[in-house]
Design a protein around this motif. Structure first.
Motif, PDB file in Angstrom:
ATOM      1  N   ILE A 132       0.289  16.581  -1.060  1.00 44.12           N
ATOM      2  CA  ILE A 132       1.008  15.554  -0.304  1.00 44.12           C
ATOM      3  C   ILE A 132      -0.034  14.722   0.412  1.00 44.12           C
ATOM      4  N   LYS A 133      -0.033  13.435   0.094  1.00 44.99           N
ATOM      5  CA  LYS A 133      -1.062  12.584   0.692  1.00 44.99           C
ATOM      6  C   LYS A 133      -0.386  11.428   1.431  1.00 44.99           C
ATOM      7  N   TYR A 134      -0.590  11.358   2.745  1.00 44.19           N
ATOM      8  CA  TYR A 134      -0.089  10.221   3.503  1.00 44.19           C
ATOM      9  C   TYR A 134      -1.179   9.153   3.579  1.00 44.19           C
ATOM     10  N   GLY A 135      -0.777   7.895   3.716  1.00 48.47           N
ATOM     11  CA  GLY A 135      -1.738   6.817   3.933  1.00 48.47           C
ATOM     12  C   GLY A 135      -2.542   7.105   5.202  1.00 48.47           C
ATOM     13  N   GLU A 148       4.747   1.037   1.251  1.00 49.24           N
ATOM     14  CA  GLU A 148       5.073   0.422   2.527  1.00 49.24           C
ATOM     15  C   GLU A 148       6.319  -0.446   2.410  1.00 49.24           C
ATOM     16  N   GLY A 149       7.249  -0.281   3.315  1.00 48.60           N
ATOM     17  CA  GLY A 149       8.447  -1.118   3.321  1.00 48.60           C
ATOM     18  C   GLY A 149       9.593  -0.565   2.474  1.00 48.60           C
ATOM     19  N   ASP A 150       9.350   0.543   1.765  1.00 47.51           N
ATOM     20  CA  ASP A 150      10.434   1.139   0.971  1.00 47.51           C
ATOM     21  C   ASP A 150      11.548   1.663   1.871  1.00 47.51           C
ATOM     22  N   TYR A 151      12.729   1.725   1.283  1.00 43.88           N
ATOM     23  CA  TYR A 151      13.867   2.372   1.935  1.00 43.88           C
ATOM     24  C   TYR A 151      14.404   3.328   0.861  1.00 43.88           C
ATOM     25  N   VAL A 152      14.014   4.597   0.983  1.00 47.43           N
ATOM     26  CA  VAL A 152      14.306   5.578  -0.061  1.00 47.43           C
ATOM     27  C   VAL A 152      15.510   6.423   0.344  1.00 47.43           C
ATOM     28  N   SER A 209       0.825  -1.207   0.000  1.00 48.23           N
ATOM     29  CA  SER A 209       0.000   0.000   0.000  1.00 48.23           C
ATOM     30  C   SER A 209       0.862   1.261   0.000  1.00 48.23           C
ATOM     31  N   SER A 210       0.239   2.320  -0.480  1.00 47.63           N
ATOM     32  CA  SER A 210       0.951   3.598  -0.592  1.00 47.63           C
ATOM     33  C   SER A 210       1.035   4.267   0.776  1.00 47.63           C
ATOM     34  N   ILE A 211       2.233   4.701   1.110  1.00 44.07           N
ATOM     35  CA  ILE A 211       2.448   5.368   2.400  1.00 44.07           C
ATOM     36  C   ILE A 211       2.406   6.878   2.197  1.00 44.07           C
ATOM     37  N   LEU A 212       2.912   7.301   1.040  1.00 40.78           N
ATOM     38  CA  LEU A 212       3.052   8.733   0.787  1.00 40.78           C
ATOM     39  C   LEU A 212       2.994   8.984  -0.715  1.00 40.78           C
ATOM     40  N   GLU A 213       2.155   9.946  -1.101  1.00 37.38           N
ATOM     41  CA  GLU A 213       2.079  10.305  -2.509  1.00 37.38           C
ATOM     42  C   GLU A 213       2.255  11.814  -2.632  1.00 37.38           C
ATOM     43  N   GLU A 270      11.995  -5.077   9.539  1.00 44.83           N
ATOM     44  CA  GLU A 270      10.867  -5.320  10.453  1.00 44.83           C
ATOM     45  C   GLU A 270       9.609  -4.568  10.002  1.00 44.83           C
ATOM     46  N   GLY A 271       9.707  -3.837   8.879  1.00 39.37           N
ATOM     47  CA  GLY A 271       8.502  -3.227   8.312  1.00 39.37           C
ATOM     48  C   GLY A 271       8.434  -1.711   8.358  1.00 39.37           C
ATOM     49  N   VAL A 272       9.452  -1.058   8.937  1.00 38.08           N
ATOM     50  CA  VAL A 272       9.425   0.401   8.995  1.00 38.08           C
ATOM     51  C   VAL A 272       9.865   0.972   7.634  1.00 38.08           C
ATOM     52  N   THR A 273       9.068   1.868   7.083  1.00 35.76           N
ATOM     53  CA  THR A 273       9.431   2.542   5.837  1.00 35.76           C
ATOM     54  C   THR A 273      10.434   3.644   6.165  1.00 35.76           C
TER      55      THR A 273
END
Ligand code: ADP
Length: 236
Positions: free
Chosen positions: A61-64, A29-33, A2-6, A185-188
């Motif tokens: 700016i849209k957060y999940g 979700e789960g990205d490491y940018v 799912s999208s965390i941030l757009e 562990e799941g933190v973006t």
């Protein structure tokens, strides 16, 4: 995923100086940018806008939903930036302040809060620092305390601004490894860095900024792109 941030069509200027120009990207979700770009390319400004510290931008700016509902964004400032070395607090006390934003007007700590402090110190392998004065810690230790302070509120997204710029290479490497563990562990994670070489092992996406978006996409794709050549000054 799912999208965390757009982010769509984001532009911003300080007075008349345009600093961000029509930036669009999506974090899942789960990205490491990794956010890279030369000095003055707008990285810190972008992060401030993402954290809601600068309200006067153009674009969207849209957060999940869950992110905003739970106030679930952790922030780790530039090395040492948030801590006065003479501040008479222990590492444990500094970490506990990470819970304050989730409390209402009554800012007292509960037993569970103290338990959370112990848990996060353990998770970041710094239990031994709990009762030490923050001013007596090394740069690397202080950086972990700031990370623990951000992690104690259990954020889904962690935003870090040049967190290791003043650390020596080994300590820096350890810090990046720790971030990778949190990511697993799941933190973006959204990480501003000067040093693409030391983060390339860990990131899955790269955002290359030069006021406008020069590149956004997978790191593997970036490695074979003309933008990568530009980044390293190898234009052919
Ligand atoms: P970076 O983090 O990539 O070095 P910044 O976002 O800090 O870039 O800065 C982008 C540009 O905006 C720079 O030219 C900088 O001088 C300018 N700038 C940054 N903060 C301010 C401010 N508070 N007021 C005016 N100009 C600013």
């Amino acid at each position: 995923m799912s999208s965390i941030l757009e982010v769509k069509g984001l532009s911003f200027k300080y007075d008349r100086q345009r600093v961000l120009e029509d930036i669009s990207f999506e974090v899942t979700e789960g990205d490491y940018v990794g956010i890279i770009g030369s000095n003055g390319s707008g990285k810190t400004t972008l992060i401030k806008i993402l954290l809601g510290l600068i309200p006067s931008y153009e674009g969207q700016i849209k957060y999940g939903k869950d992110i905003l509902k739970d106030n679930s964004i952790g922030y780790v400032p530039q090395h040492g930036a948030a801590i006065d070395k003479l501040f008479p607090a222990t590492a444990g006390e500094i970490v506990a302040t990470g819970l304050l934003s989730k409390k209402g007007r009554l800012k007292f700590y509960s037993k569970e809060d103290y338990k959370k402090v112990d848990t996060v110190l353990k998770r970041l392998k710094i239990e031994n620092l709990k009762n030490k004065r923050i001013g007596n810690l090394s740069g690397g230790q202080r950086q972990r305390v700031l990370l623990a302070r951000a992690m104690i509120a259990d954020p889904k997204v962690l935003i870090l601004d040049e967190p290791t710029s003043a650390l020596d290479p080994e300590i820096r490497e350890e810090f990046y490894k720790l971030l990778k563990e949190l990511n697993d562990e799941g933190v973006t994670i959204i990480l501003v860095s000067h040093d693409i070489v030391s983060i390339e092992k860990y990131i899955n996406k790269i955002l290359y900024l030069d006021k406008r978006l020069v590149f956004y996409g997978g790191y593997d794709e970036f490695r074979h792109s003309k933008e990568m050549a530009r980044y390293f000054g190898l234009l052919t």
